[in-house]
Design a protein around this motif. Structure first.
Motif, PDB file in Angstrom:
ATOM      1  N   ALA A  88       4.914  66.070  40.530  1.00  0.00           N
ATOM      2  CA  ALA A  88       4.926  66.295  41.983  1.00  0.00           C
ATOM      3  C   ALA A  88       6.006  65.508  42.720  1.00  0.00           C
ATOM      4  N   ASP A  89       6.301  64.293  42.268  1.00  0.00           N
ATOM      5  CA  ASP A  89       7.269  63.455  42.988  1.00  0.00           C
ATOM      6  C   ASP A  89       8.720  63.901  42.757  1.00  0.00           C
ATOM      7  N   HIS A  90       8.914  64.944  41.943  1.00  0.00           N
ATOM      8  CA  HIS A  90      10.249  65.490  41.688  1.00  0.00           C
ATOM      9  C   HIS A  90      10.357  66.944  42.134  1.00  0.00           C
ATOM     10  N   ILE A  91       9.263  67.681  41.988  1.00  0.00           N
ATOM     11  CA  ILE A  91       9.310  69.134  42.214  1.00  0.00           C
ATOM     12  C   ILE A  91       8.933  69.531  43.644  1.00  0.00           C
ATOM     13  N   GLY A 181      15.921  60.609  35.006  1.00  0.00           N
ATOM     14  CA  GLY A 181      14.625  61.224  35.321  1.00  0.00           C
ATOM     15  C   GLY A 181      13.527  60.178  35.177  1.00  0.00           C
ATOM     16  N   ASP A 182      12.451  60.560  34.508  1.00  0.00           N
ATOM     17  CA  ASP A 182      11.322  59.633  34.329  1.00  0.00           C
ATOM     18  C   ASP A 182      11.089  59.291  32.857  1.00  0.00           C
ATOM     19  N   ILE A 183      12.142  59.320  32.039  1.00  0.00           N
ATOM     20  CA  ILE A 183      11.901  59.062  30.606  1.00  0.00           C
ATOM     21  C   ILE A 183      11.375  57.637  30.383  1.00  0.00           C
ATOM     22  N   ALA A 205      15.154  54.759  35.085  1.00  0.00           N
ATOM     23  CA  ALA A 205      14.133  55.758  34.765  1.00  0.00           C
ATOM     24  C   ALA A 205      12.812  55.421  35.448  1.00  0.00           C
ATOM     25  N   HIS A 206      12.108  56.477  35.831  1.00  0.00           N
ATOM     26  CA  HIS A 206      10.723  56.381  36.299  1.00  0.00           C
ATOM     27  C   HIS A 206      10.502  55.300  37.362  1.00  0.00           C
ATOM     28  N   HIS A 207      11.397  55.288  38.367  1.00  0.00           N
ATOM     29  CA  HIS A 207      11.192  54.460  39.563  1.00  0.00           C
ATOM     30  C   HIS A 207      11.044  52.958  39.241  1.00  0.00           C
ATOM     31  N   GLY A 208      11.669  52.538  38.129  1.00  0.00           N
ATOM     32  CA  GLY A 208      11.614  51.109  37.779  1.00  0.00           C
ATOM     33  C   GLY A 208      10.321  50.701  37.097  1.00  0.00           C
TER      34      GLY A 208
HETATM   35 ZN    ZN Z   1       8.767  60.331  39.032  1.00  0.00          ZN
END
Ligand code: ZN
Length: 271
Positions: A88-91, A181-183, A205-208
């Motif tokens: 959701a936080d990307h799409i 991205g969020d890897i 990645a993944h907002h830290g």
């Molecule tokens: Zn995310």
């Protein structure tokens, strides 16, 4: 490795007439904007040739206001939209972007999610007359003679959904940016084993999150700057203190959207 050049279509579709000098001046630069959309990711790349490339849309419609700031009001085209993965936080923000803009091409990993927002994205995508491409490592999107956005990873077999994120390397003369991205660390390990990752700027990645930004990755990428796209006082405790500590240890300057707002890099284009 399969190379797919989207350049033909991007260049064909990129012939946009500009009527204000401001935007013409801007387009002498390659610009990369990490948009402050709260807890999520939205990254806008504007090429000197006039292409707008949007990578993710953040958690809500805030991205529309941000695009309105960076793009001229008469420019309603997005030449390429990339969805790194369907969280959701990307799409979420991309649903409104598909409604408000003419999106020419969409690159995503085609990994489905059973959520309302994912269904809304799929439904808008079906209505859009866009060329939809399934992301695969090895693809390149080129513009000009010397710049490209390369797909480094799009691992549909990954055990964690976040590790299916489309990972991109922006390569321009004397400027490289890695967009993760969020890897997680598992995805980072895979990436490190596959080639030269040295960059100027790393989109952490993944907002830290503490599950990413491994030493292994930082040693391979050696960025001067790490950008963390993160919402103020988010529920997840992002960015993790140990990740900030690791960046400090490697002498990497940290820029955060929750503290700096929109973060923009402007790189003069080569003659
Ligand atoms: Zn995310």
């Amino acid at each position: 490795m399969r190379n797919m050049f989207l350049a033909g279509s991007i260049l064909l579709l990129g012939a946009v007439a500009f009527s204000l000098w401001g935007e013409i001046a801007d387009r002498q630069y390659l610009q990369v904007h990490f948009l402050d959309v709260g807890q999520g990711d939205a990254i806008l790349i504007q090429t000197p040739q006039g292409h707008d490339i949007l990578i993710d849309g953040g958690p809500d419609e805030k991205v529309l206001e941000k695009l309105g700031k960076e793009m001229a009001p008469w420019n309603r085209d997005i030449e390429l939209m990339v969805l790194t993965h369907g969280e959701a936080d990307h799409i979420s923000g991309l649903v409104g972007v598909l409604k408000a803009y003419e999106v020419k091409q969409v690159l995503w990993n085609k990994m489905e999610k059973e959520t309302k927002v994912f269904a809304a994205f799929k439904s808008e995508l079906e209505k859009e007359d866009a060329h939809v491409v399934e992301a695969e490592a090895g693809q390149e999107i080129r513009w000009g003679t010397d710049s490209a956005l390369k797909v480094l990873l799009a691992d549909k077999e990954a055990s964690a959904f976040n590790d299916s994120s489309v990972v991109l390397l922006l390569e321009a003369p004397s400027f490289r940016v890695l967009l993760l991205g969020d890897i997680t660390k598992a995805g980072e390990r895979k990436l490190v084993s596959e080639g030269d990752l040295a960059v100027d700027v790393l989109k952490a990645a993944h907002h830290g999150s503490k599950t990413s930004s491994s030493r292994e990755l930082l040693e391979a990428a050696r960025p001067r700057i790490a950008v963390i796209s993160v919402g103020a006082e988010n529920l997840y405790g992002h960015p993790a203190p140990e990740v900030l500590g690791r960046f400090a240890e490697y002498g990497i300057e940290v820029l955060r959207t929750d503290m700096q707002g929109d973060i923009s890099f402007r790189i003069p284009s080569s003659p």
